[in-house]
Design an enzyme around this catalytic site. Sequence first.
Site, PDB file in Angstrom:
ATOM      1  CG  ASP A   1      -2.182  -0.801   1.033  1.00 17.68           C
ATOM      2  OD1 ASP A   1      -2.435  -1.222  -0.108  1.00 17.68           O
ATOM      3  OD2 ASP A   1      -2.910  -1.004   2.016  1.00 17.68           O
TER       4      ASP A   1
ATOM      5  CE  LYS B   1      -8.908   1.662  -2.089  1.00 13.77           C
ATOM      6  NZ  LYS B   1      -9.406   1.593  -3.473  1.00 13.77           N
TER       7      LYS B   1
ATOM      8  CG  MET C   1      -7.798   7.451   6.827  1.00 10.30           C
ATOM      9  SD  MET C   1      -8.446   6.004   5.961  1.00 10.30           S
ATOM     10  CE  MET C   1      -9.492   5.271   7.223  1.00 10.30           C
TER      11      MET C   1
END
Length: 250
Positions: free
Chosen positions: A23, A45, A160
């Site tokens: 990732d 991502k 996030m």
Amino acid sequence: GAAGLLTIEVFDALGKADVVVYDALVSGEILRLARPGMVMEYVGKRGGAPSCRQADITARLIELAREGRRVLRLKGGDPLVFGRGGEEALGLAAAGIPFRIMPGITAGIGGLAYAGLPATHRGINSAVTFLTGHDSGGHLPDGLDWAALAKGSPVLVVYMGLKHLGDITGQLIAHGRDPDEPVAIVSNATLADQKVLETTVSRAAAEAAAAGMKAPVITVIGRVVELRSQLDWLGRFVHPSAALQAAAPG
């Protein structure tokens, strides 16, 4: 985060896998621990940037496994804490692919520790709530019980949440959270460029923007933030880069 926070199990896997599918939050420092000749495939991502589709990532894992490869799916933090590891494992299970899950150190624990922020502290909180700041489409999650979050959890840890920080704090205040409650925002937790902003619920979004805070960010809301003045070991006792180098294996 820092390579020193890898578990021994994952470190061992880096020396045995045929392919590592990794990732965006996996650093070059960690990838350099892989055995020579290992195939590396990036499937990061990142919000606001071109990203791999989740269905395509799962399909690729299945494809590689059916080719007879030993695959290491490498994520930042813990794969089952806002990491979509469960979704990918369910896809493998449905395809009849054998797998094992190796837990990691999630940002809501390890990232806070590197910033001198305890997730729990006796006398302050007997509960902590983890929540994500956006859903799979990048929007503020619409299934959260803001009244319960505002009044029921003494410490909130938001993953996030930078993009929607104003909406998050606005919802909390509207449902009874103290606007002056302390908040800490940690950017690039555990890395040499870690940055921490201490603020309050009402000022968090504006001050984060003014300070130029960049994702990835972990945000903690609650009185545990008051302890940072005494527990900021990284800032008080050692230069960040020296501490992180000392923590890295090898």
